[in-house]
Design an enzyme around this catalytic site. Sequence first.
Site, PDB file in Angstrom:
ATOM      1  N   GLU A   1     -14.195  73.558  22.944  1.00  0.00           N
ATOM      2  CA  GLU A   1     -14.190  72.646  22.914  1.00  0.00           C
ATOM      3  C   GLU A   1     -12.987  72.107  24.532  1.00  0.00           C
ATOM      4  O   GLU A   1     -12.347  71.821  24.803  1.00  0.00           O
ATOM      5  CB  GLU A   1     -13.739  71.799  22.425  1.00  0.00           C
ATOM      6  CG  GLU A   1     -14.368  71.514  21.376  1.00  0.00           C
ATOM      7  CD  GLU A   1     -13.685  70.608  19.955  1.00  0.00           C
ATOM      8  OE1 GLU A   1     -12.985  70.237  20.163  1.00  0.00           O
ATOM      9  OE2 GLU A   1     -15.039  70.459  18.875  1.00  0.00           O
TER      10      GLU A   1
ATOM     11  N   ASP B   1     -17.300  70.443  11.156  1.00  0.00           N
ATOM     12  CA  ASP B   1     -16.022  69.989  11.530  1.00  0.00           C
ATOM     13  C   ASP B   1     -15.416  69.147  10.750  1.00  0.00           C
ATOM     14  O   ASP B   1     -15.763  68.253  10.662  1.00  0.00           O
ATOM     15  CB  ASP B   1     -16.475  69.762  12.813  1.00  0.00           C
ATOM     16  CG  ASP B   1     -14.635  69.009  13.612  1.00  0.00           C
ATOM     17  OD1 ASP B   1     -13.813  69.405  13.076  1.00  0.00           O
ATOM     18  OD2 ASP B   1     -15.428  68.425  14.795  1.00  0.00           O
TER      19      ASP B   1
ATOM     20  N   GLU C   1     -10.514  62.274   9.487  1.00  0.00           N
ATOM     21  CA  GLU C   1     -11.510  62.273  11.093  1.00  0.00           C
ATOM     22  C   GLU C   1     -13.304  61.884  10.639  1.00  0.00           C
ATOM     23  O   GLU C   1     -13.056  60.304  11.693  1.00  0.00           O
ATOM     24  CB  GLU C   1     -11.150  63.334  11.383  1.00  0.00           C
ATOM     25  CG  GLU C   1     -12.038  63.100  13.113  1.00  0.00           C
ATOM     26  CD  GLU C   1     -11.827  64.218  13.836  1.00  0.00           C
ATOM     27  OE1 GLU C   1     -11.246  65.360  13.766  1.00  0.00           O
ATOM     28  OE2 GLU C   1     -12.758  64.395  14.705  1.00  0.00           O
TER      29      GLU C   1
HETATM   30  C1  GCV Z   1      -7.922  69.200  17.686  1.00  0.00           C
HETATM   31  C2  GCV Z   1     -12.812  68.552  16.397  1.00  0.00           C
HETATM   32  C3  GCV Z   1     -12.228  67.313  16.134  1.00  0.00           C
HETATM   33  C4  GCV Z   1     -11.550  67.480  17.461  1.00  0.00           C
HETATM   34  C5  GCV Z   1     -10.737  68.201  17.575  1.00  0.00           C
HETATM   35  C6  GCV Z   1     -11.126  69.881  17.156  1.00  0.00           C
HETATM   36  C7  GCV Z   1     -10.447  71.151  16.380  1.00  0.00           C
HETATM   37  O1  GCV Z   1     -13.628  68.207  17.222  1.00  0.00           O
HETATM   38  O2  GCV Z   1     -12.642  66.186  16.641  1.00  0.00           O
HETATM   39  O3  GCV Z   1     -10.116  66.178  17.756  1.00  0.00           O
HETATM   40  O4  GCV Z   1      -9.584  69.152  18.477  1.00  0.00           O
HETATM   41  O5  GCV Z   1     -12.258  68.918  16.238  1.00  0.00           O
HETATM   42  O6  GCV Z   1     -10.196  70.898  15.619  1.00  0.00           O
HETATM   43  O7  GCV Z   1      -9.877  71.756  17.408  1.00  0.00           O
END
Ligand code: GCV
Length: 705
Positions: free
Chosen positions: A314, A388, A416
């Site tokens: 990411e 995720d 989340e």
């Molecule tokens: C901390 C998901 C979440 C992100 C998070 C990522 C991760 O994509 O939406 O906010 O980033 O996981 O675990 O690195």
Amino acid sequence: MVQRSLAVAFLVALAWGAGLPPPATAETGYDLWLRYTPVQDAALRDAYRRSASSVVMTLGSPTGRAIADELKRGLEGMLGAPIRVSARIEREGAVLVGTPAASRLIAGFGWADRLERAGNEGFVIRSAFAEGRRVTVIASLGETGALHGAFHFLRLLQTRQPIEPLDIVERPRIGLRLLNHWDNLDGSIERGYAGRSLWDWARLPDVVDPRLRDYARANASIGINGTVLNNVNANPQSLTRPYLEKAAAIASVLRPYGIRIFLSANFAAPRLIGRLPTADPLDPRVAAWWRAKAVEVYGLIPDFGGFLVKANSEGQPGPQDYGRTHADGANVLADALAPHGGVVMWRAFVYSEKVDPDRVKRAYMEFVPLDGRFRDNVIVQVKNGPLDFQPREPFSPLFGAMPRTPLMAELQVTQEYLGHSNHLVYLGTMWEEFFRSDTYAAGPGSTVARVVDGTVHRYRRTGIAGVANTGSDQNWTGHHFGQANWYAYGRFAWNPDLAAAAIADEWIQMTWSHAPRVRETIRSIMLGSREALVDYSMPLGLHHLIGGDHYAPMPENPDPRREDWSAIYYHRADRNGIGFDRTRRGSGAVDQYHKPLSDRFDNLATCPENLLLWFHRLPWDHRLRSGGTLWEGLVRHYDRGVASARSMVSAWEGLRGEIDPERFEAVLGKLRIQAADAEAWRHKCLRYFQQFSGRPIDARRGNQR
Ligand code: GCV
């Protein structure tokens, strides 16, 4: 005087427990599961008083003081009598606490075997005689173990269990039991729904919030032994001297509670704060920079735990920026930390589009070829599922696929994708499902729990991480029931074979009430809550039906930035059907699992129905094993989810007057939001999918909603 006011407070509390007017002080939820409410059954209270009459503390350290404070607070709260803390046994029925190294009495019991079995963080609790008196002994080889034992002993009283005679030996099954805070240096929290960060970076190190001690108490009470302070999307500034000094101040509050601190490291730190032209892990200047940084960190925080790294994921920097592997990246940090005893937790949350068209296959494909190429002090941190933190995923196939590399599990305590802090969702049942899943890595019985605790592959290091749901809200977690997930995470980290229902029951008694009807009602709400959420949001193996905030339903989400951030990439609904074909005829993801599981997932007749559309793409009229067509099944699940969410409201309303009004109203308000959200999910998803299926939503009533 102290004695009289204690007695008055106790009587008031007893009266409240008996249904009389509530005490003047409001219940805010701040005390979590450490409320230590009075024991109302007089016979039980007398029995407790006889076996917990006073505390004999043989440890003179800060940890010893923390234990004595907690035992005094807990016993006085529950027994309504002053508890004396002394260094010697003065009365019958004392609670004697310590280590064999600090106490000749404890050394003299001859319990070497038991103590050895318990280790430094586990404990022995036994009824015994010492100096001619009856005592309850809480002993461990380590001070932290004695602390954990004290909390365990208090939990016995909090859950109103007998404490005479006792013969308990407990040892945590997993070595590193960490919380991961996704906290930013500006006080915000990524995916945090309970206020601001608990770390007040602007005022640290000079001002240390006294609340941090309560944070430490809560964590120690469930055996958590480490905390990663900052977000995995790491600001490199957190490794600069001023921030290390702030982190050191936090560490000094947590240390007496057996909690070490860790930091997320930005892989490009040598370049971003070190003024090097590169962060290439094979460049000797970079290795030297990390070594020097480690020396600096340990100079300030001698028991520093290590680094957590999100790399090449990411948009985060990583070794692949220089053509190197994840192993090269992890190893340069590991070499720097090794002389100090630190570890690197290297996250496997990677999903480069270049690797495979199916996102859920990518982490496995990148990491399995690296098995055995990491240093001894590296642990690869793997999310529970391959995508995720969805409401339901199969376990990640990496568990059981890396015999020569210790893997630690990453769970998400913060909700989340599960209704943030608005929805009551007890995650214990989800984690139980995860831990009990059989990977078949070394034949049947190779459960995820036994992979993570190191039994299956004989891992030298073991660990688990939970992405924290805590924040500055007075009740810590936003929703009062979010506390249950923090609690359950710690209990599972201690022993991943515990039962979700038993954990819930402990928590309910400590947090809400001992009254059987209240206990039963809350337990049934909690145990059904995760399946209710799955039903009203993403049933039958659907996943990622969300938009940017990961809260509201958005099955139409076409996210233009990346197709695997959209919803349509996952559900693939069209006139012909719905679902992602991950069978051998599709993406082949099933074959990342060991046999016979891979065959079971591949075969429509044996694939668990609750993962059906995760693994299979099916026509709308496909006949479900549970009856009816796929479309009818979808409607049934969404309906059932809405009905469950509504029945949670009415079940809770039935508790009015039986629990304190402050928390009652707060929970009621959120349950109403949840029921409305459930309806919105049902409405939005069914209407959206209906345009493809062309079938009625409610044929019986002719109602197309
Ligand atoms: C901390 C998901 C979440 C992100 C998070 C990522 C991760 O994509 O939406 O906010 O980033 O996981 O675990 O690195």
